[in-house]
Design an enzyme around this catalytic site. Structure first.
Site, PDB file in Angstrom:
ATOM      1  N   LYS A  23      14.178  50.092 -13.175  1.00  0.00           N
ATOM      2  CA  LYS A  23      14.405  50.988 -14.304  1.00  0.00           C
ATOM      3  C   LYS A  23      14.660  52.413 -13.808  1.00  0.00           C
ATOM      4  CE  LYS A  23      11.771  50.091 -17.813  1.00  0.00           C
ATOM      5  NZ  LYS A  23      10.443  49.969 -18.390  1.00  0.00           N
ATOM      6  N   ARG A  92       6.420  55.011 -18.333  1.00  0.00           N
ATOM      7  CA  ARG A  92       6.722  53.573 -18.289  1.00  0.00           C
ATOM      8  C   ARG A  92       6.658  53.047 -16.871  1.00  0.00           C
ATOM      9  NH1 ARG A  92      10.082  52.597 -23.202  1.00  0.00           N
ATOM     10  NH2 ARG A  92      10.741  54.653 -23.869  1.00  0.00           N
ATOM     11  N   GLY A 101       7.354  43.179 -20.103  1.00  0.00           N
ATOM     12  CA  GLY A 101       6.087  43.174 -20.831  1.00  0.00           C
ATOM     13  C   GLY A 101       4.852  42.969 -19.969  1.00  0.00           C
ATOM     14  N   MET A 103       3.604  44.990 -17.534  1.00  0.00           N
ATOM     15  CA  MET A 103       2.813  46.178 -17.194  1.00  0.00           C
ATOM     16  C   MET A 103       2.845  47.146 -18.370  1.00  0.00           C
ATOM     17  SD  MET A 103       3.807  46.519 -13.235  1.00  0.00           S
ATOM     18  CE  MET A 103       5.512  46.341 -13.564  1.00  0.00           C
ATOM     19  N   ARG A 338      19.962  47.566 -17.910  1.00  0.00           N
ATOM     20  CA  ARG A 338      19.753  46.578 -16.831  1.00  0.00           C
ATOM     21  C   ARG A 338      20.804  45.496 -16.989  1.00  0.00           C
ATOM     22  NH1 ARG A 338      14.165  44.894 -19.565  1.00  0.00           N
ATOM     23  NH2 ARG A 338      15.039  44.085 -21.464  1.00  0.00           N
ATOM     24  N   HIS A 454      15.279   4.733  -6.497  1.00  0.00           N
ATOM     25  CA  HIS A 454      16.475   4.039  -6.986  1.00  0.00           C
ATOM     26  C   HIS A 454      16.901   4.600  -8.341  1.00  0.00           C
ATOM     27  CE1 HIS A 454      18.427   0.702  -9.215  1.00  0.00           C
ATOM     28  NE2 HIS A 454      19.084   0.558  -8.075  1.00  0.00           N
ATOM     29  N   GLU A 780      20.861   9.209  10.118  1.00  0.00           N
ATOM     30  CA  GLU A 780      19.692   9.245   9.238  1.00  0.00           C
ATOM     31  C   GLU A 780      18.412   8.808   9.944  1.00  0.00           C
ATOM     32  OE1 GLU A 780      20.628   6.869   5.786  1.00  0.00           O
ATOM     33  OE2 GLU A 780      21.722   5.419   6.965  1.00  0.00           O
ATOM     34  N   SER A 799      27.931  11.402   9.053  1.00  0.00           N
ATOM     35  CA  SER A 799      27.506  11.830   7.713  1.00  0.00           C
ATOM     36  C   SER A 799      25.976  11.808   7.695  1.00  0.00           C
ATOM     37  CB  SER A 799      28.069  10.879   6.663  1.00  0.00           C
ATOM     38  OG  SER A 799      27.588  11.261   5.401  1.00  0.00           O
ATOM     39  N   ASP A 804      17.004   9.667   4.135  1.00  0.00           N
ATOM     40  CA  ASP A 804      16.256   8.950   5.176  1.00  0.00           C
ATOM     41  C   ASP A 804      15.858   9.869   6.319  1.00  0.00           C
ATOM     42  OD1 ASP A 804      15.808   6.209   4.463  1.00  0.00           O
ATOM     43  OD2 ASP A 804      17.980   5.999   4.393  1.00  0.00           O
ATOM     44  N   CYS A 867      25.393  13.543   2.922  1.00  0.00           N
ATOM     45  CA  CYS A 867      25.515  12.774   1.680  1.00  0.00           C
ATOM     46  C   CYS A 867      24.177  12.453   1.058  1.00  0.00           C
ATOM     47  CB  CYS A 867      26.343  11.508   1.905  1.00  0.00           C
ATOM     48  SG  CYS A 867      25.569  10.362   3.045  1.00  0.00           S
ATOM     49  N   TYR A 887      32.096  18.924   5.160  1.00  0.00           N
ATOM     50  CA  TYR A 887      32.017  18.667   3.716  1.00  0.00           C
ATOM     51  C   TYR A 887      30.575  18.407   3.279  1.00  0.00           C
ATOM     52  CZ  TYR A 887      31.484  13.670   4.785  1.00  0.00           C
ATOM     53  OH  TYR A 887      31.030  12.482   5.259  1.00  0.00           O
TER      54      TYR A 887
HETATM   55  C1  PEP Z   1      20.427   8.941   2.759  1.00  0.00           C
HETATM   56  O1  PEP Z   1      19.565   8.322   3.367  1.00  0.00           O
HETATM   57  O2  PEP Z   1      20.446  10.177   2.671  1.00  0.00           O
HETATM   58  C2  PEP Z   1      21.490   8.203   2.055  1.00  0.00           C
HETATM   59  C3  PEP Z   1      22.504   8.846   1.521  1.00  0.00           C
HETATM   60  O3  PEP Z   1      21.363   6.873   1.949  1.00  0.00           O
HETATM   61  P1  PEP Z   1      20.373   6.117   0.923  1.00  0.00           P
HETATM   62  O4  PEP Z   1      19.807   7.134  -0.001  1.00  0.00           O
HETATM   63  O5  PEP Z   1      21.221   5.113   0.239  1.00  0.00           O
HETATM   64  O6  PEP Z   1      19.364   5.521   1.835  1.00  0.00           O
HETATM   65 MG    MG Z   2      19.881   6.257   3.808  1.00  0.00          MG
END
Ligand code: PEP
Ligand code: MG
Length: 930
Positions: A23, A92, A101, A103, A338, A454, A780, A799, A804, A867, A887
Site C-alpha cells: 500500500k 493504516r 482485513g 491487521m 492495488r 488408477h 522410471e 520419457s 514410478d 509423462c 517436451y
Molecule cells: C509413470 O510412471 O510416471 C507413468 C507415466 O506410468 P504409469 O503411471 O502408467 O505407471
Molecule cells: Mg510407470
C-alpha cells in the site's frame, strides 16, 4: 537515528514493497506520477521489525514522525492537535503482500476536545464532527488500548433503542454527543486513564498497535494458511495519511472502482459509490451504493476526473487496478490502489485486449496469467453462490464438478448411462475392468488411493472430475450403500463431487459450464510461438486423442496400451491370453487382439497426423486384468451351491422316475454347463493366486512381462508397425514411437529392439516401403537413471515416468502415501509439496538432470520428455525447461494449462535459474534440520 525509517509519499521508493509495504509503495508511486493522493508518509517495515525485536519504537522514530507531521501541516494548511482547521490522519497497516482485513486501521486520529471544537467550527457541521469523534474513540479504544468492541456497542445500542432508531443515520447530534461522552467514560473505566488528548501520543500508540497486529493471531493464521514466508513479507509498514472526507455534504462522495469489469474483463468504468458518505458506509451495506456510471449524471465534473484517474492508473501500472477514492468538496482523491483480482475469463480477455490497445507486450500478456487459473475455463465448476456443506473430503484428483446418481459398480453405471441417467461411480478403488463405468459416469469417487491411483489417472485422462481416497466414506457394495459419518448414501441417491477441492456433497448442486473462448485460443497461440518445450498429451484411446487435439496437444506423449485392453469386448480375450497355459493358446488369443489394436492405432495415428504418437508397450501386472481372489471365491461359492441344486434336482427326478416340467431357470442349465463355468472360475482363481505378488507395482510388470512373454510385445509391436504401413498407404503421414516401460538395463532394451528389427524387416519386405518410427524407453527406475548412457546408446528417446520414479526415489507407495502420511508431511513442512503432484526438484529432479546430461553425452539429439502426472504442473514445467527437456506430456484437458506454463517457463528462465541456484542451498539447510 542511523537508519531512515520514515518516508514521505513524495520521496519513498515506490518499487520497494518489502520496505514500504504494497500500500505504501503504491501511495508513493501515485504521488510521484501526479495522481491526487492526500499527502502522507510511510513508516517502514524495518521499523516494525525493530519494534517487535526490542519491544519499543526505535530511538528518534517519533522525532522523524513529528517532522513529517510538520510537512503535512505545511502541505494542507491544517494544524495537528489544535486550531480551527485541524489536521486529522488515518493510520493504516500495509505489508509487502496484501493481507486484507488481517491487521488494524485507525481513522480520524488527531481528534481531542480542542480539535473537535475546531472541526465543528471549520465544517459548521456539529453532527458530522461528533460522528467522527465517536467512531475514532471506539476504533482507537479497540486497536490501541485493547478495549473490546462490546464495551462500546452496549452504550451505542442502548441509545439507539431508547431513541427508537435502527440505523446510525437516524441519530441526531445530541445523541452522538451523548454517545461520545459515554465512550470517553468507557476508556476511563477500562484503562484507568483519560482518553489521550496529546495527539502525538495518540499517533505513537496507534503506530505501536499496528506494528503489534503483525504478530496478532489473525495475521499469523493468515500467513500460515497462505504460505506467506518472511521471505515474501516481513513486518508491516504504517501509512499515515491526511484524512479527506466524503461525508461533508452533497458535493462529497466515496467509492471503490476497478479499471475494468473484473467479472467479464470488459473495458468499462466499473465500481460503486455513495454521495455524502464514508468508506465504511459502502462496506457496511447500510445504504445501497450506486454504479459508477451514474456519477456521469450526478457529478459530471468529478466523473471526468475519475475517468482520467482510471486511465492514468492503468497506463502506469499496466495492470487492472482495484482503487478507492473519495471526493471532498468537489475534489477527487485516490486513497489506494492495488492490482485487481479477476476470474479466469476476465484475466484472459484483459490480457488480449491490453495487448491490442498497445498497453502491454505479448510477453506481459502471458506472464500476468497464472497458468493454473485456466483450469477454471476448462471444467465445469460448482456455482460459487451455493452454500452447501460437504459431507466428506478426499483428494482433489481430477478437476471439475459433477452431480449424479450414486452407483457402486461399473456395469450398472454403464446400464444407467446408456439410458441417459447421470451417474457418479463410487468404488473403494477402481480397477482396469471398471473402464466402461468411467465412460458412462459423470464423475468418479473412491475411498482409497491417491492422485496417481488408477481412478485419478484415468479420470484426468478423460477430463472427468474425480475425488480419490475419501477415507471418511465406507463403501459396502453388497448392501449397495456407503456410510459417510452419520449419513447413509443408498445406490441411486444423488451426490455432487468437486474434483478441484476434493469435496463431496449430498444432493445436486448447480454447476457453471466451461468455455474455451476465442481470446483463450489467441493467447495460447502466442504461448506456442514463445515456448521451447512442446506440449504432448497422455491419451489412450482414439476419443481421448481427439479431445487432446482440441486442447492443442502437439502429439501424444504417452498412449498406455493396456487401456485399450479393457473395453468389454476385449477383456475376455485378454483373460484368455492370461489363462493360457501353452504358448500356442496364448498366441491364439493374441491373434484375436492384433487386429483390434491395429485398428485403434490407425485411428489414433490418423487423428494426431502428422504429429508423434508415443505408444507404450504393456505395463501393468497381469492380475490387474483378472477379478480379485475375493470376488472369485464368492462366485465359486454361489456356483457350487447352484451345482448342488442341479444335482439334487436330477436325483429327485431319477428317484421319482418321472420327468416333470421344470421351473424356468433350471430348464436351460445342465450340470455340464454349470461345471464348465465353475471350472473356468477355478482356473482363474488358481491363476490369480499364482500371479499374486506382495508388491505388484514393484513386481512382474513392464518390460519384465515383455521378456517373460515375448509374444505379447511382439503382437503389440506388429500392430503398431502394421498401423503405420496402413496409414502410409492411405496417404496419412504418421510418426509412431515405440516405448518400453520399467527398463533397468540396456540388455532389456536390446531384446525388445531385436523383435522390433525382425518385424520391421518382415513388414518392409512385404509392403515394399520403408517404415518411419522411433524406439525409446521410459525412465522410471533409479537404475535406469544411473545407466542413462548405456540406455541412450539403444534408445532414440527417453520419457520420464515420474509417477514410478517418484515412488522409487522416495520409497513411498504411490497408491497409499497420499492418504496416509503425506498430508501431515506437507502440513508439518517436512515436504513442501506432494511429490506425486509437483515434481520433487531437489530429489527426483536431481536424478532427471543427471540422466539428461548422461543421455545426451552419448546421443546429442536425444529427445527427452516427461509423462508422469507432474508433467502438467507449472512448477514442474519450469524445471523441465531449465534442464532442457524436449517436451512435457499431460492429460488432455490439462494441455492448455501446460501450453501457457511452457511459455511462462521460457520467459522466466533466468529468474528460475537464479532460484535454482539459491534454492538448492536453502533446501539443503532445511532438510538437514528436519
Ligand atoms: C509413470 O510412471 O510416471 C507413468 C507415466 O506410468 P504409469 O503411471 O502408467 O505407471
Ligand atoms: Mg510407470
Amino acid at each position: 537515528m542511523n537508519r531512515q525509517y520514515v518516508y514521505a509519499f513524495a520521496d519513498g521508493d515506490g518499487h520497494d514493497k518489502k520496505l514500504l509495504g504494497g500500500k505504501g509503495a503504491n501511495l508513493c508511486q501515485m504521488t510521484q506520477i501526479g495522481i491526487n493522493v492526500p499527502p502522507g508518509f510511510v513508516i517502514s517495515t524495518e521499523a516494525c521489525l525493530d519494534y517487535l525485536d526490542g519491544n519499543q519504537l526505535p530511538d528518534d522514530l517519533m522525532d522523524a514522525v513529528r517532522d513529517q507531521i510538520g510537512r503535512l501541516e505545511a502541505a494542507t494548511g491544517k494544524t495537528f492537535g489544535k486550531g480551527s482547521d485541524p489536521l486529522l490522519v488515518s493510520v493504516r497497516s500495509g505489508s509487502a503482500l496484501s493481507m486484507p482485513g488481517m491487521m488494524d486501521t485507525i481513522l480520524n486520529l488527531g481528534l481531542n476536545e480542542e480539535t473537535l471544537t475546531g472541526l465543528i467550527e471549520q465544517t459548521g457541521n456539529e453532527r458530522f464532527a461528533y460522528d467522527a469523534y465517536r467512531r475514532f474513540i471506539q476504533l482507537f479504544g479497540k486497536v490501541a488500548l485493547g478495549i473490546p468492541d462490546e464495551k462500546f456497542d452496549e452504550h451505542f445500542e442502548a441509545v439507539k433503542k431508547r431513541v427508537g432508531v435502527k440505523a446510525d443515520v437516524g441519530l441526531k447530534t445530541s445523541h452522538l454527543k451523548e454517545i461520545s461522552e459515554k465512550f470517553l467514560e468507557v476508556v476511563r473505566r477500562e484503562t484507568g486513564e483519560d482518553f489521550p488528548q496529546d495527539v502525538i501520543k495518540q499517533l505513537q500508540l496507534a503506530v505501536e498497535a499496528v506494528f503489534r497486529s503483525w504478530k496478532g493471531k489473525r495475521a499469523v493464521d493468515y500467513r500460515r494458511e497462505f504460505n506467506i514466508t518472511p521471505d515474501m513479507a516481513n513486518g508491516t509498514a504504517v501509512n499515515v495519511q491526511a484524512m479527506v472526507f466524503g461525508n461533508m455534504g452533497d458535493d462529497c462522495a466515496t467509492g471503490v472502482g476497478f479499471t475494468r469489469n473484473p467479472g467479464t474483463g470488459e473495458n468499462e468504468m466499473f465500481g460503486e459509490y455513495l454521495t455524502n458518505a464514508q468508506g465504511e458506509d459502502v462496506v457496511a451495506g447500510i445504504r445501497t451504493p450506486k454504479p459508477l456510471v451514474d456519477m456521469q449524471e450526478e457529478m459530471p465534473e468529478q466523473f471526468a476526473q475519475l475517468v482520467e484517474l482510471r486511465n492514468k492508473l492503468e497506463s502506469h501500472y499496466q495492470e487492472i487496478q482495484d482503487y478507492e477514492f473519495t471526493i471532498e468538496k468537489g475534489t477527487l482523491y485516490c486513497l489506494q490502489t492495488r492490482n485487481g483480482k479477476m476470474n479466469a475469463v476476465a484475466t484472459v480477455k484483459t490480457s488480449v485486449d491490453m495487448f491490442g490497445e498497445g498497453l502491454i507486450s505479448k510477453e506481459q500478456a502471458l506472464l500476468r496469467i497464472d497458468p493454473e487459473l485456466l483450469e477454471q475455463l476448462l471444467h465445469p465448476r460448482l456455482d460459487p453462490d451455493s452454500l452447501a456443506e460437504p459431507v466428506a473430503l478426499g483428494l482433489p484428483a481430477s478437476p471439475g464438478a459433477a452431480s449424479g446418481k450414486c452407483v457402486f459398480d461399473a456395469d450398472l453405471a454403464e446400464k444407467l448411462g446408456r439410458i441417459g441417467e447421470q451417474v457418479i461411480l463410487v468404488r473403494e478403488e477402481t480397477r482396469p475392468e471398471d473402464i466402461h463405468g468411467f465412460f458412462a459416469a459423470e464423475g468418479i469417487l473412491t475411498s482409497r488411493g491417491g492422485k496417481t491411483s488408477h481412478a485419478a489417472v484415468v479420470a484426468r485422462g478423460m477430463g472427468k472430475p474425480c475425488v480419490a481416497g475419501a477415507e471418511g466414506i465406507t463403501v459396502d457394495v453388497n448392501q449397495r450403500l456407503a456410510n459417510v459419518g452419520h449419513h447413509i448414501i443408498h445406490e441411486g441417491d444423488i451426490i455432487t463431487l468437486d474434483g478441484g477441492t476434493g469435496e463431496v456433497f449430498l444432493g445436486a448442486i448447480p454447476t457453471i459450464q466451461p468455455e474455451f473462448s476465442v481470446d483463450l485460443k489467441e493467447l495460447l497461440g502466442w504461448a506456442d510461438e514463445m515456448a521451447d518445450l512442446q506440449v504432448m498429451a497422455n491419451a489412450d484411446t482414439p476419443d481421448a486423442a481427439r479431445v487432446a487435439r482440441e486442447y492443442g496437444a502437439m502429439g501424444i506423449g504417452l498412449c498406455r496400451t493396456e487401456r485399450m485392453f479393457n473395453a468389454k469386448d476385449r477383456l475376455p480375450i485378454v483373460i484368455d491370453m492370461i489363462l493360457a497355459n501353452t504358448q500356442e493358446d496364448r498366441q491364439a488369443a493374441l491373434d484375436k487382439l492384433l487386429p483390434i489394436q491395429r485398428a485403434d492405432f490407425i485411428d489414433v495415428f490418423t487423428t494426431m497426423s502428422p504429429d508423434p504418437v508415443t505408444v507404450r508397450l504393456l505395463d501393468p501386472p497381469m492380475h490387474e486384468f483378472l477379478p480379485t481372489e475375493q470376488q472369485l471365491l464368492g462366485e465359486i461359492e454361489s456356483l457350487s451351491l447352484y451345482r448342488s441344486v442341479v444335482r439334487g434336482r436330477q436325483t429327485a427326478i431319477a428317484t421319482l422316475g418321472k420327468s416333470s416340467p421344470l421351473p424356468e431357470p433350471f430348464s436351460d442349465l445342465s450340470e455340464e454347463m454349470v461345471l464348465d463355468v465353475l471350472t473356468k472360475k477355478e482356473l482363474m482363481l488358481a491363476k490369480v493366486r499364482e500371479l499374486t505378488e506382495t508388491n505388484p507395482m514393484l513386481g512382474h510388470r513392464g518390460v519384465r512381462l515383455g521378456i517373460t512373454y515375448p509374444e505379447i510385445y511382439a503382437m503389440q509391436i506388429q500392430a503398431i508397425l502394421e498401423a503405420a504401413v496402413e496409414c502410409a498407404r492411405n496417404g496419412v503421414e504418421v510418426r509412431p514411437e515405440i516405448m518400453v516401460p520399467q527398463v533397468i538395463t540396456a540388455t532389456e532394451l536390446k531384446r525388445v529392439k531385436s523383435t522390433v528389427d525382425r518385424l520391421t524387416k518382415q513388414l518392409e519386405e512385404e509392403s515394399g516401403s520403408k517404415l518411419q518410427f522411433s524406439f525409446g524407453t521410459m525412465i522410471e527406475t533409479v537404475r535406469a537413471c544411473t545407466r542413462a548412457r548405456e540406455l541412450a546408446a539403444n534408445a532414440e528417446f527417453f520419457s520420464f515416468g515420474t509417477n514410478d520414479l517418484t515412488q522409487a526415489t522416495f520409497s513411498f507407495s504411490r497408491e497409499d502415501a497420499e492418504n496416509k502420511f503425506l498430508p501431515l508431511y506437507n502440513e508439518a513442512g517436512i515436504l513442501e509439496d506432494n511429490p506425486f503432484e509437483v515434481l520433487d526438484i531437489q530429489g527426483v529432479g536431481q536424478l532427471i538432470q543427471m540422466t539428461v546430461e548422461r543421455g545426451r553425452e552419448v546421443r546429442e539429439d536425444l529427445k527427452i520428455g516427461i509423462c508422469g502426472e507432474q508433467g502438467g504442473h507449472p512448477k514442474t514445467i519450469q524445471f523441465c525447461h531449465h534442464v532442457g527437456l524436449s517436451y512435457v506430456s499431460c492429460s488432455g484437458p490439462r494441455v492448455p494449462v501446460a501450453r501457457l506454463a511452457v511459455a511462462n517457463a521460457k520467459l522466466r528462465e533466468k529468474e528460475f535459474a537464479e532460484w535454482m541456484q539459491a534454492g538448492s542451498s536453502v533446501s539443503e539447510g532445511r532438510s538437514a534440520s528436519l
